[in-house]
Design a protein around this motif. Structure first.
Motif, PDB file in Angstrom:
ATOM      1  N   VAL A 102      -9.252   4.451  -2.823  1.00  0.00           N
ATOM      2  CA  VAL A 102      -9.408   3.011  -2.587  1.00  0.00           C
ATOM      3  C   VAL A 102      -8.587   2.587  -1.370  1.00  0.00           C
ATOM      4  N   LEU A 103      -7.335   3.025  -1.297  1.00  0.00           N
ATOM      5  CA  LEU A 103      -6.487   2.658  -0.162  1.00  0.00           C
ATOM      6  C   LEU A 103      -7.014   3.237   1.147  1.00  0.00           C
ATOM      7  N   SER A 104      -7.505   4.466   1.124  1.00  0.00           N
ATOM      8  CA  SER A 104      -8.071   5.078   2.328  1.00  0.00           C
ATOM      9  C   SER A 104      -9.261   4.277   2.825  1.00  0.00           C
ATOM     10  N   ALA A 105     -10.084   3.788   1.900  1.00  0.00           N
ATOM     11  CA  ALA A 105     -11.251   2.990   2.273  1.00  0.00           C
ATOM     12  C   ALA A 105     -10.844   1.634   2.832  1.00  0.00           C
ATOM     13  N   ALA A 146       0.829  -1.208   0.000  1.00  0.00           N
ATOM     14  CA  ALA A 146       0.000   0.000   0.000  1.00  0.00           C
ATOM     15  C   ALA A 146       0.864   1.258   0.000  1.00  0.00           C
ATOM     16  N   TYR A 147       1.970   1.239   0.747  1.00  0.00           N
ATOM     17  CA  TYR A 147       2.861   2.402   0.765  1.00  0.00           C
ATOM     18  C   TYR A 147       3.467   2.642  -0.619  1.00  0.00           C
ATOM     19  N   ILE A 148       3.876   1.555  -1.283  1.00  0.00           N
ATOM     20  CA  ILE A 148       4.433   1.692  -2.636  1.00  0.00           C
ATOM     21  C   ILE A 148       3.374   2.230  -3.586  1.00  0.00           C
ATOM     22  N   MET A 149       2.141   1.732  -3.443  1.00  0.00           N
ATOM     23  CA  MET A 149       1.033   2.238  -4.261  1.00  0.00           C
ATOM     24  C   MET A 149       0.810   3.731  -4.018  1.00  0.00           C
ATOM     25  N   ILE A 188     -15.254  -2.770  -0.416  1.00  0.00           N
ATOM     26  CA  ILE A 188     -15.459  -4.152  -0.868  1.00  0.00           C
ATOM     27  C   ILE A 188     -14.155  -4.927  -0.788  1.00  0.00           C
ATOM     28  N   ILE A 189     -13.075  -4.291  -1.227  1.00  0.00           N
ATOM     29  CA  ILE A 189     -11.760  -4.943  -1.174  1.00  0.00           C
ATOM     30  C   ILE A 189     -11.368  -5.228   0.273  1.00  0.00           C
ATOM     31  N   ARG A 190     -11.633  -4.289   1.174  1.00  0.00           N
ATOM     32  CA  ARG A 190     -11.266  -4.472   2.587  1.00  0.00           C
ATOM     33  C   ARG A 190     -11.865  -5.754   3.158  1.00  0.00           C
ATOM     34  N   ASN A 205     -18.841  12.325  -6.843  1.00  0.00           N
ATOM     35  CA  ASN A 205     -18.025  11.955  -8.006  1.00  0.00           C
ATOM     36  C   ASN A 205     -16.916  10.975  -7.648  1.00  0.00           C
ATOM     37  N   TRP A 206     -16.609  10.871  -6.362  1.00  0.00           N
ATOM     38  CA  TRP A 206     -15.480  10.058  -5.919  1.00  0.00           C
ATOM     39  C   TRP A 206     -15.893   8.861  -5.063  1.00  0.00           C
ATOM     40  N   TYR A 207     -17.119   8.878  -4.558  1.00  0.00           N
ATOM     41  CA  TYR A 207     -17.486   7.850  -3.574  1.00  0.00           C
ATOM     42  C   TYR A 207     -17.453   6.451  -4.171  1.00  0.00           C
ATOM     43  N   LEU A 208     -17.651   6.307  -5.468  1.00  0.00           N
ATOM     44  CA  LEU A 208     -17.608   4.993  -6.109  1.00  0.00           C
ATOM     45  C   LEU A 208     -16.276   4.302  -5.838  1.00  0.00           C
ATOM     46  N   PHE A 209     -15.170   5.059  -5.929  1.00  0.00           N
ATOM     47  CA  PHE A 209     -13.846   4.483  -5.669  1.00  0.00           C
ATOM     48  C   PHE A 209     -13.709   4.094  -4.197  1.00  0.00           C
TER      49      PHE A 209
END
Length: 332
Positions: free
Chosen positions: A58-61, A18-21, A186-188, A176-180
């Motif tokens: 995505v990472l924040s979520a 995640a840090y590299i991302m 979902i990934i979490r 406009n951003w909540y989809l991400f």
């Protein structure tokens, strides 16, 4: 952006990646803000620049824990997200006023809240956190309506039904951003399974990279104004998230781990300090303009490194002077 705080073992294992991302994502954000004389280079840079914010969302979520008490979360967000945002926002606004604008309270508020500035990300992220926390702790069914609204607003902006400017710009609209952010949630909850599938299926890696290249080409040649909310943009951004993950796990990009840990303060200073120094250095060697491919890579990388080492220099100076409270306040 910034340092991750983890409790879950699966998330802890994912943290290095995640840090590299994050490091790659902040480089993408810098691509978005680089300005070039050649319109063809500018188009390519703008397309690459659409990758960063979706990756951060995505990472924040993924790392957002809605099981924490509201009091604990508010305290953490005030310290790690809101206070640095207000302080850095104030500093960058003062710098802006020294060079371009006459200072005003209303102008400062607009600046900090991202009205035609790059600071829009933080208030958008805060609203995403709030919506997610409320939905998952009180009414999970409401998530469906928010995601549906997010899809609709994205479609309306892409079709040009809604103007991207105005008092609240398209960038400031959290829908406009909540989809991400929702994709990150979902990934979490399925992190181990999803990463296992992605890592095992070699053809998926090849398909993802090929799709990204094809979409980039379509984007470049057939979209008049490449950027967020244009034809191909949403699909390109979703595929890019997968590709950024694959790059982070399959290539020797460990330098981006440290950059990812400092991505939050880098985000604040790159537009002014990084760009200013980078442009000054490049103006000394005008011959670089003869090599456009080299220029499109060199400029954002230079801005990233200048911004990173500026932050590290501040960190070192504050530690020597026993001013650790500054490091905490500014999330350095």
């Amino acid at each position: 952006m910034g340092v991750l705080f983890l409790k879950d073992e699966g998330l802890a294992k994912f943290s290095d990646t995640a840090y590299i991302m994050k490091g790659l994502a902040i480089l993408s954000v810098i691509f978005a803000h680089c300005v070039y004389d050649d319109p063809n280079i500018q188009r390519g840079s703008s397309i690459i620049g659409t990758i960063g914010v979706p990756v951060f969302l995505v990472l924040s979520a993924i790392f957002f824990d809605t099981k924490e008490s509201s009091r604990s979360l508010i305290q953490k967000k005030l310290q790690r997200l809101i206070l640095p945002w207000i302080l850095w926002g104030t500093v960058t606004y003062i710098i802006s006023c020294l060079s371009n604008n006459s200072p005003s309270i209303f102008g400062g508020i607009k600046w900090i809240f991202g009205n035609y500035t790059w600071l829009y990300f933080v208030p958008v992220l805060l609203i995403c956190f709030i919506l997610c926390y409320i939905c998952e702790n009180t009414c999970k069914f409401a998530t469906i309506f928010i995601v549906f609204a997010s899809i609709v607003t994205n479609a309306l902006y892409i079709l040009g039904v809604i103007d991207k400017g105005g008092l609240i710009t398209a960038y400031q609209n959290p829908l406009n951003w909540y989809l991400f952010f929702w994709i990150g949630r979902i990934i979490r909850y399925n992190l181990s399974k999803i990463l296992s599938v992605v890592n095992k299926l070699q053809f998926m890696k090849i398909v993802s990279i090929c799709l990204m290249v094809v979409l980039f080409s379509l984007y470049y040649y057939f979209v008049e104004e490449p950027g967020y909310w244009s034809v191909f943009s949403l699909l390109f951004e979703l595929i890019s998230i997968i590709v950024v993950y694959l790059i982070s796990t399959n290539f020797a990009l460990r330098i981006f781990k440290n950059i990812g840990k400092r991505s939050y303060p880098i985000y604040f200073i790159h537009m002014q300090i990084g760009m200013f120094v980078g442009n000054k250095i490049l103006s000394i060697i005008p011959e670089i303009n003869l090599f456009p491919i080299l220029l499109v890579l060199l400029k954002p990388i230079m801005v990233l490194l200048i911004s990173y080492y500026t932050i590290m220099g501040i960190n070192k100076a504050c530690n020597r002077l026993n001013l650790q409270f500054i490091l905490k306040w500014f999330a350095i």
